[in-house]
Every structure is written in structure tokens, then in C-alpha cells.
Write a protein that holds these residues in place. Sequence first.
Motif, PDB file in Angstrom:
ATOM      1  N   MET A 133      12.212  14.897   7.838  1.00  0.00           N
ATOM      2  CA  MET A 133      11.196  13.929   7.953  1.00  0.00           C
ATOM      3  C   MET A 133      10.742  12.532   6.696  1.00  0.00           C
ATOM      4  SD  MET A 133       8.512  12.527  10.644  1.00  0.00           S
ATOM      5  CE  MET A 133       7.529  11.734  10.168  1.00  0.00           C
ATOM      6  N   ASP A 134      11.168  11.384   7.145  1.00  0.00           N
ATOM      7  CA  ASP A 134      10.794  10.084   5.934  1.00  0.00           C
ATOM      8  C   ASP A 134       9.308   9.311   6.195  1.00  0.00           C
ATOM      9  OD1 ASP A 134      13.223  10.302   4.866  1.00  0.00           O
ATOM     10  OD2 ASP A 134      14.069   8.694   5.965  1.00  0.00           O
ATOM     11  N   LEU A 135       8.157  10.274   5.723  1.00  0.00           N
ATOM     12  CA  LEU A 135       6.947   9.757   5.145  1.00  0.00           C
ATOM     13  C   LEU A 135       5.898   8.398   4.636  1.00  0.00           C
ATOM     14  CD1 LEU A 135       3.744  10.749   6.393  1.00  0.00           C
ATOM     15  CD2 LEU A 135       3.633  11.671   3.733  1.00  0.00           C
ATOM     16  N   SER A 136       6.028   7.299   5.308  1.00  0.00           N
ATOM     17  CA  SER A 136       5.512   6.473   4.800  1.00  0.00           C
ATOM     18  C   SER A 136       4.337   6.644   3.969  1.00  0.00           C
ATOM     19  CB  SER A 136       5.509   5.045   5.964  1.00  0.00           C
ATOM     20  OG  SER A 136       4.381   3.761   5.372  1.00  0.00           O
ATOM     21  N   MET A 137       4.106   6.126   3.168  1.00  0.00           N
ATOM     22  CA  MET A 137       3.013   6.928   2.320  1.00  0.00           C
ATOM     23  C   MET A 137       1.562   5.777   2.222  1.00  0.00           C
ATOM     24  SD  MET A 137       2.867   9.184   0.724  1.00  0.00           S
ATOM     25  CE  MET A 137       1.464   9.060  -0.653  1.00  0.00           C
ATOM     26  N   LYS A 138       1.723   4.278   3.066  1.00  0.00           N
ATOM     27  CA  LYS A 138       0.650   3.076   3.766  1.00  0.00           C
ATOM     28  C   LYS A 138       0.747   3.859   5.218  1.00  0.00           C
ATOM     29  CE  LYS A 138       2.810  -1.214   2.161  1.00  0.00           C
ATOM     30  NZ  LYS A 138       2.648  -2.723   2.816  1.00  0.00           N
ATOM     31  N   TRP A 139       1.596   4.951   5.843  1.00  0.00           N
ATOM     32  CA  TRP A 139       1.059   4.339   7.120  1.00  0.00           C
ATOM     33  C   TRP A 139       0.435   6.326   6.959  1.00  0.00           C
ATOM     34  CZ3 TRP A 139       5.320   5.173  11.368  1.00  0.00           C
ATOM     35  CH2 TRP A 139       4.824   5.519  12.775  1.00  0.00           C
ATOM     36  N   LEU A 140       0.564   6.964   6.016  1.00  0.00           N
ATOM     37  CA  LEU A 140      -0.098   8.130   5.892  1.00  0.00           C
ATOM     38  C   LEU A 140      -1.641   7.859   5.495  1.00  0.00           C
ATOM     39  CD1 LEU A 140      -0.723  11.728   5.580  1.00  0.00           C
ATOM     40  CD2 LEU A 140       0.000  10.873   2.746  1.00  0.00           C
ATOM     41  N   ALA A 141      -2.138   6.671   5.020  1.00  0.00           N
ATOM     42  CA  ALA A 141      -3.178   5.727   4.223  1.00  0.00           C
ATOM     43  C   ALA A 141      -4.316   6.210   5.320  1.00  0.00           C
ATOM     44  CB  ALA A 141      -2.875   4.850   2.906  1.00  0.00           C
ATOM     45  N   ASP A 142      -3.533   5.407   6.235  1.00  0.00           N
ATOM     46  CA  ASP A 142      -3.967   4.738   7.761  1.00  0.00           C
ATOM     47  C   ASP A 142      -5.240   6.250   8.053  1.00  0.00           C
ATOM     48  OD1 ASP A 142      -3.147   1.898   7.728  1.00  0.00           O
ATOM     49  OD2 ASP A 142      -2.082   3.271   9.438  1.00  0.00           O
ATOM     50  N   TYR A 143      -4.898   7.027   7.892  1.00  0.00           N
ATOM     51  CA  TYR A 143      -5.263   8.638   8.113  1.00  0.00           C
ATOM     52  C   TYR A 143      -5.896   9.482   7.100  1.00  0.00           C
ATOM     53  CZ  TYR A 143      -1.733   6.971  11.510  1.00  0.00           C
ATOM     54  OH  TYR A 143      -0.907   6.539  12.603  1.00  0.00           O
ATOM     55  N   ILE A 144      -5.225   9.283   5.982  1.00  0.00           N
ATOM     56  CA  ILE A 144      -5.679   9.943   4.949  1.00  0.00           C
ATOM     57  C   ILE A 144      -6.140   8.793   3.450  1.00  0.00           C
ATOM     58  CG2 ILE A 144      -3.677  11.180   4.213  1.00  0.00           C
ATOM     59  CD1 ILE A 144      -5.785  13.766   3.863  1.00  0.00           C
ATOM     60  N   ASP A 145      -6.909   9.187   2.866  1.00  0.00           N
ATOM     61  CA  ASP A 145      -7.453   8.452   1.360  1.00  0.00           C
ATOM     62  C   ASP A 145      -6.180   8.289   0.329  1.00  0.00           C
ATOM     63  OD1 ASP A 145      -8.270   7.143  -0.665  1.00  0.00           O
ATOM     64  OD2 ASP A 145     -10.469   7.901  -0.465  1.00  0.00           O
ATOM     65  N   CYS A 146      -5.325   8.330   0.146  1.00  0.00           N
ATOM     66  CA  CYS A 146      -3.713   9.099  -0.421  1.00  0.00           C
ATOM     67  C   CYS A 146      -3.688   8.002  -2.024  1.00  0.00           C
ATOM     68  CB  CYS A 146      -3.164   9.340  -0.452  1.00  0.00           C
ATOM     69  SG  CYS A 146      -2.014   8.044   0.713  1.00  0.00           S
ATOM     70  N   LEU A 195       8.012   0.886  10.814  1.00  0.00           N
ATOM     71  CA  LEU A 195       9.057   2.027  11.459  1.00  0.00           C
ATOM     72  C   LEU A 195      10.298   1.868  10.017  1.00  0.00           C
ATOM     73  CD1 LEU A 195       8.919   0.513  15.087  1.00  0.00           C
ATOM     74  CD2 LEU A 195       8.999   2.932  14.090  1.00  0.00           C
ATOM     75  N   ARG A 196      10.448   0.982   9.530  1.00  0.00           N
ATOM     76  CA  ARG A 196      11.388   0.700   8.322  1.00  0.00           C
ATOM     77  C   ARG A 196      11.169   1.780   7.601  1.00  0.00           C
ATOM     78  NH1 ARG A 196      10.425  -4.215   6.564  1.00  0.00           N
ATOM     79  NH2 ARG A 196       8.765  -3.717   4.974  1.00  0.00           N
ATOM     80  N   ALA A 197       9.947   2.300   6.717  1.00  0.00           N
ATOM     81  CA  ALA A 197       9.866   2.524   5.744  1.00  0.00           C
ATOM     82  C   ALA A 197       9.777   4.516   6.298  1.00  0.00           C
ATOM     83  CB  ALA A 197       8.483   3.385   5.218  1.00  0.00           C
ATOM     84  N   CYS A 198       9.954   4.387   7.483  1.00  0.00           N
ATOM     85  CA  CYS A 198      10.710   6.202   7.901  1.00  0.00           C
ATOM     86  C   CYS A 198      11.526   5.944   8.823  1.00  0.00           C
ATOM     87  CB  CYS A 198       9.516   6.484   9.453  1.00  0.00           C
ATOM     88  SG  CYS A 198       7.901   7.064   8.591  1.00  0.00           S
ATOM     89  N   GLY A 199      12.750   5.240   8.822  1.00  0.00           N
ATOM     90  CA  GLY A 199      14.423   4.789   8.643  1.00  0.00           C
ATOM     91  C   GLY A 199      14.808   4.540  10.020  1.00  0.00           C
ATOM     92  N   VAL A 200      13.570   3.719  11.224  1.00  0.00           N
ATOM     93  CA  VAL A 200      13.509   3.162  12.342  1.00  0.00           C
ATOM     94  C   VAL A 200      14.009   1.791  12.123  1.00  0.00           C
ATOM     95  CG1 VAL A 200      12.462   3.406  14.430  1.00  0.00           C
ATOM     96  CG2 VAL A 200      13.000   5.347  13.059  1.00  0.00           C
ATOM     97  N   ARG A 201      14.356   0.933  13.237  1.00  0.00           N
ATOM     98  CA  ARG A 201      15.298   0.082  13.572  1.00  0.00           C
ATOM     99  C   ARG A 201      13.987  -0.663  14.406  1.00  0.00           C
ATOM    100  NH1 ARG A 201      20.655  -2.429  15.306  1.00  0.00           N
ATOM    101  NH2 ARG A 201      19.667  -1.749  17.095  1.00  0.00           N
ATOM    102  N   PRO A 202      12.943  -1.875  13.299  1.00  0.00           N
ATOM    103  CA  PRO A 202      11.755  -2.719  14.334  1.00  0.00           C
ATOM    104  C   PRO A 202      13.084  -2.945  15.915  1.00  0.00           C
ATOM    105  CG  PRO A 202      11.331  -2.881  13.285  1.00  0.00           C
ATOM    106  CD  PRO A 202      12.998  -1.977  12.489  1.00  0.00           C
ATOM    107  N   ILE A 203      13.200  -2.952  17.282  1.00  0.00           N
ATOM    108  CA  ILE A 203      13.696  -3.537  18.381  1.00  0.00           C
ATOM    109  C   ILE A 203      12.543  -4.513  19.262  1.00  0.00           C
ATOM    110  CG2 ILE A 203      15.148  -3.403  20.136  1.00  0.00           C
ATOM    111  CD1 ILE A 203      16.366  -2.034  17.391  1.00  0.00           C
ATOM    112  N   ASN A 204      11.755  -3.752  19.587  1.00  0.00           N
ATOM    113  CA  ASN A 204      10.475  -5.010  20.340  1.00  0.00           C
ATOM    114  C   ASN A 204       9.695  -4.305  20.752  1.00  0.00           C
ATOM    115  OD1 ASN A 204      10.939  -3.975  22.554  1.00  0.00           O
ATOM    116  ND2 ASN A 204      12.943  -4.849  23.257  1.00  0.00           N
TER     117      ASN A 204
END
Length: 507
Positions: free
Chosen positions: A1-14, A248-257
Motif C-alpha cells: 500500500m502506497d500512502l500519500s503524505m499529502k492525503w494523510l494530512a487531510d485526516y491527521i496533522d502530520c 491518485l498518482r502518489a498512491c500509484g494509480v493513474r488518473p483516467i476521468n
Amino acid sequence: MDLSMKWLADYIDCNDMPIREFCYDMTMSGSKVEKYEIEGEEVSKVVVGKLISVVPHEDSDHLVICQVDVGSDSPIQIVTGAPNVKEGQYVPVALDGSTLPNGVKIKKGKLRGVESNGMLCSLSELNLTTHDFPYAISDGIFILGDDCELIEGKDIKEAIGLNDTSVEFEITSNRPDCLSILGLAREAHATFGRAVNVPSLKYKGVDGTASNYMSVDIKNTELCSRYIAGIVKNVKIEPSPRWMRERLRACGVRPINNFVDITNFVMLEYGHPMHAFDLKYVDGSSIIIRNAEAGEKIMTLDGVERELSSEMLVISDAKKPVAVAGVMGGEFSGIMDDTTTVVFEAACFDGASVRTTAKKLNMRTDASSRFEKGLTAENCKNAIVRAFHLVEELGCGEVVREIIDADYSDKLPKMVEFDYKWINAFLGTDILEMDMIKILQSLDFQIRDGYVIVPHFRIDIKCKADIAEEVARIFGYNNIPSTIVTGIAQAKRTEKQKFERSITSSM
């Protein structure tokens, strides 16, 4: 599992947490980190530039000479052969002495006798694609859009969001809840004692009910304990906003639409795979969850025709299978450019069945890897509501308010005896009862009438030893004192253990 630290910061102050400290402490509390990568780490001295003038090169029929404002006292001159540059555009500028991905160095020089003090960059030269910036072109200079910070001289990584940190976790098979951003946020909350900000689970919707558009019938409730379907009408298929593409990119998933991205976003955020169907390709407007017929075939989204067998579970319409349950959709189950009405699916499929099907069809997907570990039916509702919330946030359709919820799941919460004295004896510790309760509550367990109420997403908790493990890992294995083994000098297996070992070896 790849975790985006920007995304994690949406939920917890890190944001103030050094990445090495974060990785070490998460590993010590039971969420093993394999590595971390910093986006754009190889990129240096690349900035935003504004094209002040673009004039033809006198000695070339394809080169142009650009004067570029890069935030310094005076413009710099750069010669390029790109056909898509015009005065007034903002572009990435690699200055003299800059570094690009793969160790490419940029130095000033001359092109056809004219001095060039750097280079204008394309998407590929920044290790990006048109999936990351759909309005850009793949064979020319990257012209920055309004979703970038158009400030002359600003570091390009900050300006276009190429500055996330991705942390790779090794998630054990008994913790499917940690195959999600929210699951890892819960672990970070327990590890660091910082509050979790869970996204809002609500949507407004428009009047109507999904049952007016379609029907749902579960033929095998043992292999599918819950199936929720919702309708989004008047949809607008377009690229997702930059913040979603970045995560999505930071978690290894390619954006589509936007609609495909929403299903992937929810899968990563809540750990629950979803699927989106174009309603016009669902014959009879019927969704039937059934076992496949022996020899039945389906063309999956990857363009391969696959033969099914009778133990495999499929999502079918009135005529044919449209998806292999928990694994992959069929050829016409995706979202097309002309899609107007979308069916969102959130379901709970039996893990063993999904694993067997995926293995026989040689199709291991992000969805199957989650379902096969065991997901809970309760998370289906969270996933589909979050998807509808995102649809409304992105303004890409009208959510029909009432959903179809075929629910055959067990609603009884799992309970395990709580005995803090036994846990201390088991661990060799002297932890206060109130401290144990505090640790367990930080992991979303509840303590009531001498029992631990296990949250629905913790499928791994089955006995008192599991509760003791939770206490030990958050208390800190390094804080548990070492003790000398006492008792019989040579341990022996019991008759029961000998019997079980013999049976295991035989099997």
C-alpha cells in the motif's frame, strides 16, 4: 500500500513530522514501512517562467528564440524547437545547472549560433504524462494551466504539485483495513496521539429512487452478503481536479476521468473497491448477482475473453455477465465519453470465492487483492456515500437520493472478553487498566461490561491474545521489560499438539 503524505494530512496533522521519524514509529507500532519516495527529488533549479516574446531564429526554419521572465532582475534567453510556444504562456524552465529526472543535467550553450541559457520542459522531461495534466500535449512544451501557481521564478515542484511523499507499507493479509488511507490514519492516530479528521459522509441528492431506474437481485447471499446500487444522472465526464489526480498518482494509480477516479479514490481512501456502470449497457436495467453458468464467457475490461465456471460469482444483467464479482468489470461496464447515467456499485463479496476466481482466471487486481483478505459489509454504505459526496463536490452529476440496499449481512458486533490482569500476565507487563482502555479506544475499540467491542473493520481480532497484541504494539514492544524464561528446562508438545502437527503435515 502506497500512502500519500499529502492525503494523510487531510485526516491527521502530520505536516511537522520528519518523514524518517514517521516511518520508524509506524513500523514500531505494527505498520511496517518498506521505503519512502519524495516526488521530484531529482528535479532542481526548474522554475515557472513567463514567455515575454517568441521570435523565429534567423538561421533555422523550426527554432524560435524566447525571452523568458523567471523572476530574476532581467529575462533570460532560451532557444527551442517546440511548435506550441506563444507569448504570454507560463512554462517550466530548466535553468543553467539544473537537474531533471534520471540525472539529466542542463547547461547553457548555443543553438545555430544563438545563446540559450536553459531549456523549456515537456511533461515527459518532468517524468509526467497527460494523465497527470490532461490539458497538456505529449509532444511539446508543457504549457501550465490555471490549476498551477503561475508565479515567475516559483519552484516548479511547488507550482504543479510535484512535491508529495509516498510511503510504501507492507500490509499483512490479516489487516485489510490498512489497505486504505483512513486505516493508516487510524494507525497514525493511535501511534502519535493526534486527532483524526474523518471526511463528511453525506450528500444532498435530488428527488427520486434508484429502483425507478433499475433492480437488484442477489441469487447467492453466501457469496454476496450486501449489494448497494445508486444512480447518478446528467453526468459530465471530464478530467478530475488537480488535487485528486495528485493523490491518485502518489498512491500509484493513474488518473483516467472524474467517475473512474472517484471509484479509485474511494477504494484507496476507505479500502473498499467500487465499480461504476453505464446504465445504457445494462440490459433490462437489471443487476443480478449469481453464479456463472459452466462455459459462460465474458470479455473483461482488459480486452481478454475469459471462460467462466459454475463456482464463480458474476454480476449479470438480464442477458449476460457484466463483471466478475470482486475482480474486474466487463468490456461494456466502464464509463464512456457519451455516458449520461451511471450506476455506482458497492458490494461485499466472499473473500475465499474472490481469491479462487481471480487465481483461476489469472486476474489479480487491486479490487481482488482487497476482497480476498476479507472486507466487511458495513463499509459498503460508507464507500457509496463518500462517492456521492465526491460527485457533488466535483459538480459532475446529479445523485438520485434513494439507493437500493440488498443487505443480508450479520449485524451482530464481535465481542472479546477484556481482562487486564490476564493481559498483563500474558505480556509480562504491569500496565494500568485505564491505560489499556485508553490504548484500545485509540484504535476504535469500545470497552463495555467486561468485553471489548471490536470495530467492524478489524476482522483479525478473535480472542484475548489478539487484544493483548493491540495493547503491546501501541504501548511499545521496546517498553516491555525482558524476562528470563522459567520452568521446565525442555519443552514438549502436548498430545493434542502432536496430533494437530501430524494432520497439518499430512494435509
